[in-house]
Design a protein around this motif. Structure first.
Motif, PDB file in Angstrom:
ATOM      1  N   UNK A 184      -3.136   9.950  -2.008  1.00 15.65           N
ATOM      2  CA  UNK A 184      -1.775   9.464  -1.794  1.00 15.65           C
ATOM      3  C   UNK A 184      -1.783   7.947  -1.702  1.00 15.65           C
ATOM      4  N   UNK A 185      -0.704   7.336  -2.138  1.00  9.07           N
ATOM      5  CA  UNK A 185      -0.485   5.908  -1.930  1.00  9.07           C
ATOM      6  C   UNK A 185       0.421   5.780  -0.721  1.00  9.07           C
ATOM      7  N   UNK A 186      -0.018   5.024   0.232  1.00  6.87           N
ATOM      8  CA  UNK A 186       0.734   4.860   1.471  1.00  6.87           C
ATOM      9  C   UNK A 186       1.265   3.441   1.568  1.00  6.87           C
ATOM     10  N   UNK A 187       2.475   3.326   2.055  1.00 10.29           N
ATOM     11  CA  UNK A 187       3.047   2.012   2.331  1.00 10.29           C
ATOM     12  C   UNK A 187       2.873   1.751   3.824  1.00 10.29           C
ATOM     13  N   UNK A 188       2.259   0.619   4.120  1.00 11.34           N
ATOM     14  CA  UNK A 188       1.998   0.198   5.501  1.00 11.34           C
ATOM     15  C   UNK A 188       2.685  -1.160   5.671  1.00 11.34           C
ATOM     16  N   UNK A 189       3.986  -1.160   6.000  1.00 15.29           N
ATOM     17  CA  UNK A 189       4.758  -2.414   5.994  1.00 15.29           C
ATOM     18  C   UNK A 189       4.210  -3.480   6.944  1.00 15.29           C
ATOM     19  N   UNK A 190       3.705  -3.035   8.083  1.00 18.43           N
ATOM     20  CA  UNK A 190       3.117  -3.973   9.041  1.00 18.43           C
ATOM     21  C   UNK A 190       1.710  -3.475   9.344  1.00 18.43           C
TER      22      UNK A 190
ATOM     23  N   UNK B 194       9.967  -1.455   9.115  1.00 21.64           N
ATOM     24  CA  UNK B 194      10.017  -2.922   9.105  1.00 21.64           C
ATOM     25  C   UNK B 194      11.352  -3.366   8.512  1.00 21.64           C
ATOM     26  N   UNK B 195      12.322  -3.694   9.371  1.00 18.29           N
ATOM     27  CA  UNK B 195      13.646  -4.098   8.894  1.00 18.29           C
ATOM     28  C   UNK B 195      13.628  -5.341   7.996  1.00 18.29           C
ATOM     29  N   UNK B 196      12.535  -6.092   8.034  1.00 21.57           N
ATOM     30  CA  UNK B 196      12.435  -7.295   7.210  1.00 21.57           C
ATOM     31  C   UNK B 196      11.450  -7.125   6.048  1.00 21.57           C
TER      32      UNK B 196
END
Length: 127
Positions: free
Chosen positions: A11-17, A53-55
């Motif tokens: 899987x490709x995971x998004x880790x915003x922070x 992550x709102x930003x």
């Protein structure tokens, strides 16, 4: 009877922070040696991204996901990896990294159609 071959996927995971370690699935990488097949399919859920992550840089995350798809596709979109075979491109993409888009652990299975498997896994694990 359909002949089934071993395939690997991550899987490709998004880790915003990265410092927080929170993540969500945004794509799948599939490799099948018997078919010289490697592909990535992605889907970015912006509501999940902004919840963590709102930003967040949506365009940056989309660009990173497109880059993974490009490396899998080969040709000019793959950059230096264009000369590598499907297996080398997969191995390079699943290498651990500390970026906003990260690969998860590798899993295996059997499939008669790696392209259809890629879409099935995207629907099951990402969307």
């Amino acid at each position: 009877m359909n002949e089934r071959d071993v395939f690997e996927y991550a899987l490709l995971r998004v880790v915003p922070r990265v410092e927080r370690g929170e993540c969500f699935n945004a794509g799948v990488l599939v490799y099948c040696r018997a078919h010289s097949f490697v592909a990535a399919r992605t889907h970015l859920d912006e509501s999940k991204l902004f919840a963590l992550d709102p930003e967040a840089d949506v365009q940056g995350v989309r660009a990173a996901l497109r880059a993974v798809e490009g490396v899998c596709a080969g040709g000019e979109a793959a950059g230096q990896a264009a000369r590598d075979d499907a297996g080398r491109r997969f191995r390079w993409l699943i290498a651990p990294r500390s970026t906003v888009v990260q690969p998860g652990p590798v899993h295996t299975g059997l499939t008669a159609d790696p392209a259809a498997e890629t879409e099935r896994l995207l629907q099951l694990l990402v969307r």
